[in-house]
Enzyme design. Structure first.
Site, PDB file in Angstrom:
ATOM      1  N   GLU A   1       0.872  -1.377  -0.035  1.00 47.27           N
ATOM      2  CA  GLU A   1      -0.057   0.173  -0.027  1.00 47.27           C
ATOM      3  C   GLU A   1       0.915   1.215   0.039  1.00 47.27           C
ATOM      4  O   GLU A   1       0.208   2.354   0.531  1.00 47.27           O
ATOM      5  CB  GLU A   1      -1.003  -0.133   1.077  1.00 47.27           C
ATOM      6  CG  GLU A   1      -2.306  -0.750   0.706  1.00 47.27           C
ATOM      7  CD  GLU A   1      -2.340  -2.064   1.068  1.00 47.27           C
ATOM      8  OE1 GLU A   1      -1.338  -2.583   1.633  1.00 47.27           O
ATOM      9  OE2 GLU A   1      -3.206  -2.826   0.551  1.00 47.27           O
TER      10      GLU A   1
ATOM     11  N   GLN B   1     -17.887   4.989   3.001  1.00 47.78           N
ATOM     12  CA  GLN B   1     -18.311   6.115   3.734  1.00 47.78           C
ATOM     13  C   GLN B   1     -18.336   6.419   5.080  1.00 47.78           C
ATOM     14  O   GLN B   1     -17.907   7.383   5.462  1.00 47.78           O
ATOM     15  CB  GLN B   1     -19.791   6.232   3.360  1.00 47.78           C
ATOM     16  CG  GLN B   1     -20.096   6.708   1.868  1.00 47.78           C
ATOM     17  CD  GLN B   1     -21.799   6.963   1.652  1.00 47.78           C
ATOM     18  OE1 GLN B   1     -22.481   7.188   2.370  1.00 47.78           O
ATOM     19  NE2 GLN B   1     -22.004   6.426   0.454  1.00 47.78           N
TER      20      GLN B   1
ATOM     21  N   TYR C   1       3.681   2.051   1.609  1.00 47.47           N
ATOM     22  CA  TYR C   1       4.203   2.197   3.276  1.00 47.47           C
ATOM     23  C   TYR C   1       5.697   1.974   3.027  1.00 47.47           C
ATOM     24  O   TYR C   1       6.216   1.562   1.920  1.00 47.47           O
ATOM     25  CB  TYR C   1       3.587   1.677   4.106  1.00 47.47           C
ATOM     26  CG  TYR C   1       2.051   2.104   4.382  1.00 47.47           C
ATOM     27  CD1 TYR C   1       1.970   3.596   4.786  1.00 47.47           C
ATOM     28  CD2 TYR C   1       0.959   1.271   4.295  1.00 47.47           C
ATOM     29  CE1 TYR C   1       0.479   3.945   4.883  1.00 47.47           C
ATOM     30  CE2 TYR C   1      -0.198   1.748   4.446  1.00 47.47           C
ATOM     31  CZ  TYR C   1      -0.492   3.031   4.865  1.00 47.47           C
ATOM     32  OH  TYR C   1      -1.837   3.539   5.009  1.00 47.47           O
TER      33      TYR C   1
ATOM     34  N   ARG D   1       2.770  -8.592   4.490  1.00 42.72           N
ATOM     35  CA  ARG D   1       1.860  -8.022   3.567  1.00 42.72           C
ATOM     36  C   ARG D   1       2.853  -7.270   2.327  1.00 42.72           C
ATOM     37  O   ARG D   1       3.302  -6.274   2.631  1.00 42.72           O
ATOM     38  CB  ARG D   1       0.820  -7.016   4.291  1.00 42.72           C
ATOM     39  CG  ARG D   1      -0.156  -6.493   3.265  1.00 42.72           C
ATOM     40  CD  ARG D   1      -1.234  -6.134   4.049  1.00 42.72           C
ATOM     41  NE  ARG D   1      -2.080  -5.121   2.885  1.00 42.72           N
ATOM     42  CZ  ARG D   1      -3.330  -5.818   2.678  1.00 42.72           C
ATOM     43  NH1 ARG D   1      -3.698  -6.922   2.788  1.00 42.72           N
ATOM     44  NH2 ARG D   1      -4.038  -5.142   1.730  1.00 42.72           N
TER      45      ARG D   1
ATOM     46  N   HIS E   1      -1.924   4.638  -2.033  1.00 45.63           N
ATOM     47  CA  HIS E   1      -2.854   5.776  -1.697  1.00 45.63           C
ATOM     48  C   HIS E   1      -2.781   6.887  -2.834  1.00 45.63           C
ATOM     49  O   HIS E   1      -3.778   7.590  -2.883  1.00 45.63           O
ATOM     50  CB  HIS E   1      -2.497   6.314  -0.431  1.00 45.63           C
ATOM     51  CG  HIS E   1      -3.055   5.454   0.842  1.00 45.63           C
ATOM     52  ND1 HIS E   1      -3.978   4.720   0.898  1.00 45.63           N
ATOM     53  CD2 HIS E   1      -2.212   5.117   1.832  1.00 45.63           C
ATOM     54  CE1 HIS E   1      -4.135   4.035   2.119  1.00 45.63           C
ATOM     55  NE2 HIS E   1      -3.005   4.387   2.817  1.00 45.63           N
TER      56      HIS E   1
HETATM   57 FE1  SF4 Z   1     -17.037   0.557   4.825  1.00 46.98          FE
HETATM   58 FE2  SF4 Z   1     -19.097  -0.503   5.756  1.00 46.98          FE
HETATM   59 FE3  SF4 Z   1     -19.001   0.872   3.465  1.00 46.98          FE
HETATM   60 FE4  SF4 Z   1     -17.956  -1.590   3.848  1.00 46.98          FE
HETATM   61  S1  SF4 Z   1     -20.215  -1.089   3.964  1.00 46.98           S
HETATM   62  S2  SF4 Z   1     -16.863  -0.053   2.840  1.00 46.98           S
HETATM   63  S3  SF4 Z   1     -17.238  -1.487   5.995  1.00 46.98           S
HETATM   64  S4  SF4 Z   1     -18.788   1.677   5.453  1.00 46.98           S
END
Ligand code: SF4
Length: 701
Positions: free
Chosen positions: A179, A354, A181, A229, A267
């Site tokens: 990712e 979200q 890092y 990872r 990112h």
């Molecule tokens: Fe994140 Fe929940 Fe949306 Fe999955 S459903 S991307 S865990 S907010």
């Protein structure tokens, strides 16, 4: 409008997932791990109980192994709300966490982390470290090149962190090397332009990772399970090649790593890696390509959000374990439900980002939660306990707020009746699910329907609740939702003006030249819906080919190196964008923003994906557009004072919403009344907020 999910044939048993497995000396009862995710509360002793409860529910939910969020091995490698393994208090917190989870029968691996140039100077109190002083588009900061002494200190810090992990009772460690890092930065020629023995040739760029692995082995002995990872594809033009990636995997194996967990993308990458537009299992061919080159177990994660996809990938021999992260936020019992045949009861992660990534990527970060499961991260505050007394509860409205309110109230032991005026449940969720790239919302709707039936909620469809009906209940939750707002514009009632809801619900057909007024989340959804049609998600092949990602993947045979046909393609079917009308005529779409930005209300981690899709699909965008009137020929307005006519045979209004509150005033004297979701407030409304309000109000009962 489509009325059912595109995925209908879902098995309920997963024999490949149910097989026991082994990572080094660690015996695991099945193949479902919980991948590392940062929750944004780490290191804060005031949040310790929340962290314990969060992980404890995932142990009880059946995770074979939990990999913690990253713990920085040294202060400059972390940031705000990160564990830092040089802080005695953080060490004590982590030791208590390991003890707590082991007492519950859980196995936990500590992820050892160093952000390198992805650290923020104001959070670590110093200039971030990196192989070379190359500015980061993610942080918009320029790090300083590490000295040899810095490198030696970093190797020692990883070793000390692993020694601590073993002593504290962790079952394993995972080194974060993907990712983008620090360790990934050293491997990549993009970020490593050193002239010494740590830069230049592949041998030199691998050196730091291999030294870290060797130091951890020295510190912990040969039998302590060590996962690494590594990045399977950086998705950064000019970065580590596929051939180099395979060599790196083999060298990690030779160095004594017990399993490779394959990360995808940085990112800064412009390829979506975790957004919903990535088909399920979309990067599994990359994982399969690495698995074909090594003999140690290989773990995959990105967009493996359902047990059927995970099971198929393991059955095909493409990978050995799955370690999804976000799916465990959406459902704390991901493994238990999968393995006990309760696929229908699984709350599936819809890859919206979200409430998880958008929260933790904020500055300052906010604690992670989940749109589909607002209790995630707050299990301690909201235990799963029955209410003190059972009440008769009416929920009015079967959109996201009402569905969640009905589910939570019933789960807590109340007798719930849900009134819905339409013949089907879903409200705005159902509209969102129509948009190509948001089909996962069908899973949320399917889950709610299943849960309401399981919990015995009485659902009255085609029923407008009357005030008299509602007075018969002890408690009323009004979730009557929203209606599209019509702007105060001359011509807004002309016949070619429609609302987003008319269009997405299929009540009106789409035009040929369409102007969309409003370029927030809904306006963008409408543009994508018009451009792509309502299609199943793109196949894995199409997705990888589109993004020119083909390591280990043969487009001609449709197989990954050492693997069979694409399972996700079979699960997903094939879709083809269609920016044409039903008669096959090309459709032109113009998205009009009043402000200077398109998709300004879309979350940080998906906004750029939406914008690039709009661009790729040829959708015209116009910012600073002040609408003046709708006319027969289209829509009139000004841009920086200059008059413009946007020609259109259809104008779609996406300029906001108004609350539906018909019953509110008449019920104002009811002894227990709550108004939730869009009916309460339309500003800042999205599914995450609506579902959260539904949960909180029902929990109050
Ligand atoms: Fe994140 Fe929940 Fe949306 Fe999955 S459903 S991307 S865990 S907010």
């Amino acid at each position: 409008m489509s009325t059912s999910a595109p995925w209908t044939l879902i098995p309920s048993t997963y024999p490949a997932l149910a097989q026991p497995g082994r990572i080094g000396s660690l015996m695991l009862p099945h193949r479902i791990l919980m991948g590392s995710m940062h929750l944004g509360v780490e290191g804060d002793s005031a949040q310790e109980k929340r962290l314990h409860s969060f992980y404890a529910e995932r142990v009880q939910g059946g995770a074979a192994l939990i990999i913690t969020g990253g713990a920085a091995v040294s202060p400059e490698g972390g940031g705000d709300h990160w564990f830092c393994l040089t802080q005695p208090d953080h060490q004590r917190q982590l030791a208590r966490l390991a003890e707590h989870l082991h007492a519950l029968g859980g196995k936990v691996a500590l992820q050892l982390f160093h952000a390198g140039r992805y650290a923020f100077a104001d959070e670590i109190g110093a200039t971030p470290w990196a192989p070379s002083a190359i500015a980061s588009k993610f942080t918009r900061e320029t790090p300083r090149a590490m000295t040899r002494a810095d490198i030696r200190a970093t190797v020692e810090a990883f070793a000390a962190a692993a020694r601590f992990a073993r002593a504290a009772g962790f079952a394993a460690v995972e080194v974060m090397g993907s990712e983008g890092y620090l360790l990934n930065q050293f491997l990549s020629p993009l970020t490593n332009q050193r002239q010494d023995e740590y830069g230049g040739s592949l041998e030199n760029r691998m050196r730091l990772s291999l030294e870290v692995v060797a130091a951890i082995r020295d510190a912990t002995g040969p039998d302590f399970p060590l996962l690494f990872r590594m990045s399977g594809a950086d998705c950064m033009p000019g970065s580590t090649s596929w051939e180099e990636t395979v060599v790196f995997a083999q060298r990690l194996e030779q160095a004594g790593v017990d399993a490779l967990n394959i990360g995808i993308g940085w990112h800064e990458s412009l390829v979506p890696t975790v957004a919903a537009v990535v088909p399920r299992g979309g990067f599994a061919p990359v994982v399969a390509g690495i698995k074909a080159a090594v003999r140690i177990p290989v773990i995959g994660a990105n967009r493996i959000n359902t047990p059927e996809v995970a099971d198929r990938l393991i059955a095909l021999g493409w990978l050995d374990f799955v370690a999804p992260a976000r799916p465990w936020l959406a459902d704390a019992a991901f493994a238990r439900k999968a393995l006990q045949g309760d696929r229908a009861g699984l709350n599936v992660c819809i890859a919206c980002n979200q409430s998880c990534l958008d929260h933790v990527m904020d500055r300052p970060p906010r604690p992670a939660s989940c749109l589909a499961n607002p209790r995630a991260g707050q299990e301690y505050d909201w235990p799963l306990a029955p209410a003190r007394s059972s009440r008769r509860v009416a929920v009015v409205g079967g959109g996201p707020a009402g569905l969640e309110a009905a589910r939570t109230a019933a789960q807590r032991g109340h007798a719930v009746t849900l009134f819905e005026a339409m013949p089907v449940l879903g409200g705005q969720l159902r509209l969102a699910a129509q948009v190509a790239g948001k089909e996962e919302f069908w899973e949320t709707l399917r889950y709610y329907q299943h849960e309401l039936a399981r919990l015995g909620v009485e659902v009255r469809l085609n029923t407008r609740a009357s005030v008299q009906d509602l007075r018969a209940f002890d408690a009323v939750l009004l979730a009557t939702g929203v209606a599209p707002a019509l702007p105060d514009l001359p011509g807004v009632h002309l016949p070619h003006v429609v609302s987003y809801s008319d269009l997405l619900s299929g009540r009106v057909a789409a035009g040929r030249r369409v102007a969309i007024l409003g370029a927030g989340g809904i306006g963008c959804d409408v543009a994508l819906y018009l451009a792509k049609g309502s299609h199943p998600p793109a196949s894995v092949q199409a997705f990888l080919a589109h993004h020119r990602l083909a390591p280990g993947w043969s487009a001609t045979t449709g197989t990954a190196a050492g693997a069979g046909a694409s399972p996700a393609a079979a699960a997903n079917g094939a879709g083809s964008p269609a920016a044409t009308t039903a008669q096959g005529m090309p459709r032109t779409i113009t998205l009009l923003a009043r402000s200077q930005r398109i998709a300004a209300t879309v979350g940080r981690t998906t906004r750029w994906v939406v914008r690039s899709e709009l661009h790729e699909l040829g959708i015209q965008t116009l910012t600073h557009f002040q609408a003046k009137a709708v006319v027969d020929e289209g829509i009139l307005g000004t841009v920086h004072g200059e008059e413009r006519l946007i020609p259109a045979d259809q104008v779609v209004i996406c300029t906001g919403q108004v609350p539906r509150r018909e019953l509110w005033e008449e019920l104002a004297d009811h002894p227990w009344l709550r108004v939730i979701g869009g009916a309460r407030e339309t500003r800042g409304l999205n599914a995450a907020r609506a579902i959260r309000e539904g949960f909180e109000a029902a929990y109050e009962l």
